[in-house]
Write a protein that holds these residues in place. Sequence first.
Motif, PDB file in Angstrom:
ATOM      1  N   LYS A   1      -3.402  19.034 -62.003  1.00  0.00           N
ATOM      2  CA  LYS A   1      -2.498  19.262 -60.889  1.00  0.00           C
ATOM      3  C   LYS A   1      -2.843  18.258 -59.789  1.00  0.00           C
ATOM      4  N   ILE A   2      -2.193  18.392 -58.666  1.00  0.00           N
ATOM      5  CA  ILE A   2      -2.405  17.422 -57.578  1.00  0.00           C
ATOM      6  C   ILE A   2      -2.762  18.121 -56.273  1.00  0.00           C
ATOM      7  N   TRP A   3      -3.260  19.348 -56.345  1.00  0.00           N
ATOM      8  CA  TRP A   3      -3.508  20.089 -55.102  1.00  0.00           C
ATOM      9  C   TRP A   3      -4.637  19.455 -54.296  1.00  0.00           C
ATOM     10  N   ALA A   4      -5.735  19.080 -54.948  1.00  0.00           N
ATOM     11  CA  ALA A   4      -6.836  18.433 -54.218  1.00  0.00           C
ATOM     12  C   ALA A   4      -6.399  17.077 -53.678  1.00  0.00           C
ATOM     13  N   PHE A   5      -5.627  16.346 -54.483  1.00  0.00           N
ATOM     14  CA  PHE A   5      -5.121  15.049 -54.038  1.00  0.00           C
ATOM     15  C   PHE A   5      -4.233  15.214 -52.808  1.00  0.00           C
ATOM     16  N   MET A   6      -3.311  16.167 -52.860  1.00  0.00           N
ATOM     17  CA  MET A   6      -2.413  16.386 -51.728  1.00  0.00           C
ATOM     18  C   MET A   6      -3.180  16.901 -50.511  1.00  0.00           C
ATOM     19  N   GLY A   7      -4.218  17.710 -50.758  1.00  0.00           N
ATOM     20  CA  GLY A   7      -5.028  18.199 -49.644  1.00  0.00           C
ATOM     21  C   GLY A   7      -5.727  17.079 -48.904  1.00  0.00           C
ATOM     22  N   MET A   8      -6.243  16.095 -49.654  1.00  0.00           N
ATOM     23  CA  MET A   8      -6.897  14.959 -49.002  1.00  0.00           C
ATOM     24  C   MET A   8      -5.888  14.073 -48.283  1.00  0.00           C
ATOM     25  N   MET A   9      -4.742  13.812 -48.899  1.00  0.00           N
ATOM     26  CA  MET A   9      -3.732  12.983 -48.247  1.00  0.00           C
ATOM     27  C   MET A   9      -3.149  13.688 -47.021  1.00  0.00           C
ATOM     28  N   ALA A  10      -3.178  15.021 -47.028  1.00  0.00           N
ATOM     29  CA  ALA A  10      -2.707  15.766 -45.855  1.00  0.00           C
ATOM     30  C   ALA A  10      -3.642  15.619 -44.668  1.00  0.00           C
ATOM     31  N   GLN A  11      -4.851  15.089 -44.894  1.00  0.00           N
ATOM     32  CA  GLN A  11      -5.768  14.863 -43.781  1.00  0.00           C
ATOM     33  C   GLN A  11      -5.233  13.807 -42.811  1.00  0.00           C
ATOM     34  N   ILE A  12      -4.348  12.920 -43.290  1.00  0.00           N
ATOM     35  CA  ILE A  12      -3.801  11.872 -42.419  1.00  0.00           C
ATOM     36  C   ILE A  12      -2.907  12.475 -41.340  1.00  0.00           C
ATOM     37  N   PRO A  13      -1.869  13.277 -41.693  1.00  0.00           N
ATOM     38  CA  PRO A  13      -1.094  13.921 -40.609  1.00  0.00           C
ATOM     39  C   PRO A  13      -1.904  14.947 -39.833  1.00  0.00           C
ATOM     40  N   LEU A  14      -2.841  15.633 -40.511  1.00  0.00           N
ATOM     41  CA  LEU A  14      -3.676  16.592 -39.794  1.00  0.00           C
ATOM     42  C   LEU A  14      -4.550  15.897 -38.762  1.00  0.00           C
ATOM     43  N   SER A  15      -4.954  14.660 -39.061  1.00  0.00           N
ATOM     44  CA  SER A  15      -5.712  13.882 -38.084  1.00  0.00           C
ATOM     45  C   SER A  15      -4.889  13.617 -36.835  1.00  0.00           C
ATOM     46  N   VAL A  16      -3.603  13.326 -37.024  1.00  0.00           N
ATOM     47  CA  VAL A  16      -2.722  13.111 -35.869  1.00  0.00           C
ATOM     48  C   VAL A  16      -2.614  14.380 -35.034  1.00  0.00           C
ATOM     49  N   VAL A  17      -2.495  15.530 -35.708  1.00  0.00           N
ATOM     50  CA  VAL A  17      -2.403  16.811 -34.990  1.00  0.00           C
ATOM     51  C   VAL A  17      -3.676  17.092 -34.203  1.00  0.00           C
ATOM     52  N   SER A  18      -4.825  16.886 -34.854  1.00  0.00           N
ATOM     53  CA  SER A  18      -6.095  17.180 -34.177  1.00  0.00           C
ATOM     54  C   SER A  18      -6.321  16.253 -32.989  1.00  0.00           C
ATOM     55  N   LYS A  19      -5.937  14.982 -33.111  1.00  0.00           N
ATOM     56  CA  LYS A  19      -6.064  14.067 -31.979  1.00  0.00           C
ATOM     57  C   LYS A  19      -5.116  14.445 -30.852  1.00  0.00           C
ATOM     58  N   HIS A  20      -3.923  14.936 -31.213  1.00  0.00           N
ATOM     59  CA  HIS A  20      -2.976  15.395 -30.184  1.00  0.00           C
ATOM     60  C   HIS A  20      -3.553  16.602 -29.437  1.00  0.00           C
ATOM     61  N   MET A  21      -4.149  17.532 -30.171  1.00  0.00           N
ATOM     62  CA  MET A  21      -4.753  18.700 -29.534  1.00  0.00           C
ATOM     63  C   MET A  21      -5.924  18.294 -28.651  1.00  0.00           C
ATOM     64  N   GLU A  22      -6.729  17.354 -29.131  1.00  0.00           N
ATOM     65  CA  GLU A  22      -7.867  16.893 -28.341  1.00  0.00           C
ATOM     66  C   GLU A  22      -7.413  16.204 -27.053  1.00  0.00           C
ATOM     67  N   LYS A  23      -6.372  15.390 -27.154  1.00  0.00           N
ATOM     68  CA  LYS A  23      -5.911  14.627 -26.005  1.00  0.00           C
ATOM     69  C   LYS A  23      -5.210  15.493 -24.972  1.00  0.00           C
ATOM     70  N   ASN A  24      -4.402  16.449 -25.423  1.00  0.00           N
ATOM     71  CA  ASN A  24      -3.567  17.221 -24.506  1.00  0.00           C
ATOM     72  C   ASN A  24      -4.176  18.553 -24.086  1.00  0.00           C
ATOM     73  N   TYR A  25      -5.047  19.124 -24.927  1.00  0.00           N
ATOM     74  CA  TYR A  25      -5.592  20.441 -24.622  1.00  0.00           C
ATOM     75  C   TYR A  25      -7.107  20.459 -24.534  1.00  0.00           C
ATOM     76  N   GLY A  26      -7.739  19.307 -24.722  1.00  0.00           N
ATOM     77  CA  GLY A  26      -9.189  19.236 -24.590  1.00  0.00           C
ATOM     78  C   GLY A  26      -9.895  19.171 -25.930  1.00  0.00           C
ATOM     79  N   PRO A  27     -11.137  18.685 -25.941  1.00  0.00           N
ATOM     80  CA  PRO A  27     -11.891  18.543 -27.198  1.00  0.00           C
ATOM     81  C   PRO A  27     -12.169  19.863 -27.896  1.00  0.00           C
ATOM     82  N   ARG A  28     -12.205  20.963 -27.128  1.00  0.00           N
ATOM     83  CA  ARG A  28     -12.478  22.259 -27.757  1.00  0.00           C
ATOM     84  C   ARG A  28     -11.382  22.619 -28.758  1.00  0.00           C
TER      85      ARG A  28
END
Length: 492
Positions: free
Chosen positions: A430-457
């Motif tokens: 299957k490709i679940w682990a593969f998709m999970g790792m590739m999903a880290q790219i958009p998740l990185s954008v989300v986490s940086k947005h949260m860090e920038k707009n709402y603080g590092p916490r």
Amino acid sequence: MSHDNEDNKLRYRRTQSVTRAEEITDKESKQRKSQPDKPCHRPRDSLFSWSSGFDNFTGLVNWGFLLLTMGGFRLVLENFIKYGIRVDPVQWFVVLTGKNEGEGHPSLLLIFYTIVPIMICLIVEKGLAADILMESAGMIVHVVNIVVLVLIPMVVIHVKGETFSLVGAMTVCFIYCIMFLKMWSYVQVNMWCRTKHKKRRNRSGRRQSVSIAQLQNEREHEQIRSNGNGVIPNNDKDNVPTLVHYPDNLHLKDFFYFLLAPTLCYELNFPRTSRVRKRFLIKRMLEVVIGVHIVMGLFQQWMIPSVRNSLVPFSNMDLTKTAERLLKLAIPNHLMWLCFFYLTFHSFLNLMGELLHFSDRNFYSDWWNANNIDTFWRTWNMPVHKWCVRHLYIPVVDLGYSKMAASVIVFFISAFFHEYLVSVPLKTFKIWAFMGMMAQIPLSVVSKHMEKNYGPRWGNIVVWASIILGQPLAIMMYYHDYMITNYNDVLV
């Protein structure tokens, strides 16, 4: 004119009437203290306000730890009451030693087979160093050798999968992945050294005269070739070993040291310790033994029942029960992951480093403080991170690609090996682990947005949420697919 003065006075009085603590001046504070009413108030903010500067929440941390401990203890009691004691050390021994494998222990045979690509790699490197092989031909052999190394477990386990135990197949895939990364580094580093060596030799041209120092240096290099110990002797009083130069590193002892060393990045001269610390070594050995028992106990007592109970709700797409199963599985899975991290990156790698006198023990950084996904992946697994930067990211950027493209390529390779380590042993592609790792790219954008707009916490909360919930979700998906693929008739 008088009207403007009155407006200024009104605005001044209105400014002074603001109730914020920081607006009260030192002069007003001194005047208040001189009053006969014995004032007991002073300008200060509530402790939960960011502006208060208060940061000692030790009591609340203790409260949270106690609450989590009580909740965890309740879950343990519930597990024992519902399932009884499932821990069976005899079964651990059978699984870990491979006694449940077929005839001939195919896992051990595949592990021993890794000597073949190792010898091919070393022979080709010696041929390239001696100008017996052309550079292009040598690189073709290296690429074929390394690619075949990765494909062998996929083919053998798929064809002879019934003779492999799950632990044996996972061990084989893990070792072959490590071999792939190490051999890639070995070939690339020697290529860098060979290129520089040839450029230096071409610049020097034909030697017109030979000095005594050059003759002595050649004798020392000839001695290292005959001894094969990887260190040129030094007759100085400090006994400081002289650095090994290419191609004096091309011998079995040096190669096998690198294959056993707790690193994925090859160097001609690794930093070494002068002695083995016996007390430190015994602590790490005890941690490995105890840690394996804890992980196996958690898996057998807590993980297996939770995963099995998630099959029916997940198959029926009952979102409410599936979410409940996911949250229930998240706790034991996360505890196992934390134990596995400490057992692998601190106990086992330090154990190997101590035995091999390997002094670079930077196996992990403070990933628990990561404020975004990028920081987490750069800090939690330092050997892999160093390999990705040194042998993949920087070479891709040097070829003219953008940093974003290089990052995507790094995540793609990482996603492939994550899928490789799961799908090949389970024989469920299957490709679940593969998709999970590739999903880290958009998740990185989300986490940086949260860090920038709402603080590092909040960025750190996103990181922890992805770790705690992402892994059990992948486990449930793979278990569901594995059971449907192999035991569909029994389930029906």
